[in-house]
Motif scaffolding. Sequence first.
Motif, PDB file in Angstrom:
ATOM      1  N   HIS A 116      -0.044 -65.365 -18.805  1.00  0.00           N
ATOM      2  CA  HIS A 116      -1.444 -65.302 -19.213  1.00  0.00           C
ATOM      3  C   HIS A 116      -1.829 -66.379 -20.219  1.00  0.00           C
ATOM      4  CE1 HIS A 116       0.585 -63.086 -22.432  1.00  0.00           C
ATOM      5  NE2 HIS A 116      -0.521 -63.142 -23.156  1.00  0.00           N
ATOM      6  N   ALA A 224      -5.123 -62.440 -23.658  1.00  0.00           N
ATOM      7  CA  ALA A 224      -5.157 -61.089 -23.077  1.00  0.00           C
ATOM      8  C   ALA A 224      -5.925 -60.118 -23.970  1.00  0.00           C
ATOM      9  CB  ALA A 224      -3.734 -60.579 -22.858  1.00  0.00           C
ATOM     10  N   ASP A 243      -2.259 -57.672 -17.035  1.00  0.00           N
ATOM     11  CA  ASP A 243      -2.881 -58.428 -18.122  1.00  0.00           C
ATOM     12  C   ASP A 243      -2.058 -59.640 -18.533  1.00  0.00           C
ATOM     13  OD1 ASP A 243      -5.185 -56.964 -18.380  1.00  0.00           O
ATOM     14  OD2 ASP A 243      -4.456 -55.710 -20.018  1.00  0.00           O
ATOM     15  N   GLU A 291      -3.060 -50.662 -14.319  1.00  0.00           N
ATOM     16  CA  GLU A 291      -2.581 -51.679 -15.256  1.00  0.00           C
ATOM     17  C   GLU A 291      -1.294 -52.340 -14.783  1.00  0.00           C
ATOM     18  OE1 GLU A 291      -2.967 -48.468 -16.088  1.00  0.00           O
ATOM     19  OE2 GLU A 291      -4.632 -48.350 -17.529  1.00  0.00           O
TER      20      GLU A 291
END
Length: 481
Positions: A116, A224, A243, A291
């Motif tokens: 990320h 994130a 994420d 998630e």
Amino acid sequence: MKEKTNSRRDFVKTASIAAAGFMIVPRHVLGGKGFIAPSDRLIVAGVGAGGKGESDLTGFVSGGKADIGFLCDVDDRRAANSIKRFPKAKYYKDWREMFDKESKNFDAVSVSTPDHNHAIVTLSAMQLKKHVYVQKPLTHDIYEARILTEAAVRYKVVTQMGNQGSSSDGSRKLMEWYNAGIIGDVHTVYCWTDRPVWPQGIPWPSTKADIPKELDWDLWLGTAPQTNYIDKLVPFNWRGWWDYGTGALGDMGCHLVDAPFRVLGLNYPTDVECSVGSVYVDSFKRGYFPESCPPSSHVIMNFNSSKQNNAPVRMHWMDGGIQPERPQELGPDEIFGDGGNGVLFIGTKGKMLCDTYGKNPRLLPLSRNAEVNVPSTIPLVPGQESGHYTQWVDAAIAGYGKMEVSSDFSVAGPLTEALLMGNLAIRGFDIRKANASGNGFTYPGRYKKLLWDGPNMRITNFDEANQFVKRQYRSGWTLGM
């Protein structure tokens, strides 16, 4: 004259070191713009110094032409080995501070953070005109991959993604067999892996844990969303959470899909569909957790024909231990792929098989390998996987456009986009829907074939998916375009 020239060169080098108060100086500092020092050494700053970052940095110096000038890691525990291994390197915790203070003192940047944060670090480095080596997958989002691909050309820097199998002899042998027409036009490809080897298909823990004193949690989160620290997320288990990671497809796809992508000259997929495995929770009721990446998946992507391949290609991706049907040409005791991973090409005239990184290429049935003799025409990378690092170092020293590398962003960017487009189907996009107990989820995207407009980076028949083509960064973080 030679002795005097060398003396002056030594004086300039010594004076520059003394002025900087540092033992390592980049080439451009030694002699001004365009000057290439006789030693031809590359000064590298490593963002992400532990784990894979440490092995990457070790790979750069193995060729004798690179020095590690700076180290940066949000976790002092992870950086400890690299600090010992590279004692002359100055250590930072925040890559932004390192860039602000030291950008004149290094030539190139290695990025080995969680997925990320790849794009934001890499683009910032390229905007400073630094060559970049970035771990796979290139980015977390499709939009980020497109931006980095374009930026490499705009800023004229040497780029390489860390899918070292693209430098293997095996991937070149596959290409030579294909170019010689041994298996004809390829219409079907299977890629499979035994990953994940980290937790997936689980709910986000409800109990927060204490943040280790060595870890800067806010810097680790970076782009994130803000959330509580959970135990064992760092350093590895982040891969199973959307994420931060990109699941098994993002992790292993760059190693497995690279070979067919390269051999067949593939580009953007036209569509994608998938099925996913689920887990059993609450007395064996089936559960999905938005998630977390699912424990297994089977993704099907379709590609148009290309200049290299005259047939449309249907590519199957399987993870979580799922494997395709064994080819009839493979004997009952002959290993399919390398056991847990592999790639199978099915063409109009035959089949070929390889392991992870494109290694151990072979034609099917295996008896064909003794009969077929295709001359080598594609230059090999000395050292293969280890040479992937030194190849980038050499190309960076030579300068933009002077040397080819195996996985520059013009190749790595579209490959990453294709894999992340597959993740759009895997995610399925949860819609929270009350059930008898007051909660529940539905995943309407999993029951469609998602149609993909590659040039415009959009799913055209299910708009909910497009929210993840370009995710929203946390407040205070921007890609800086």
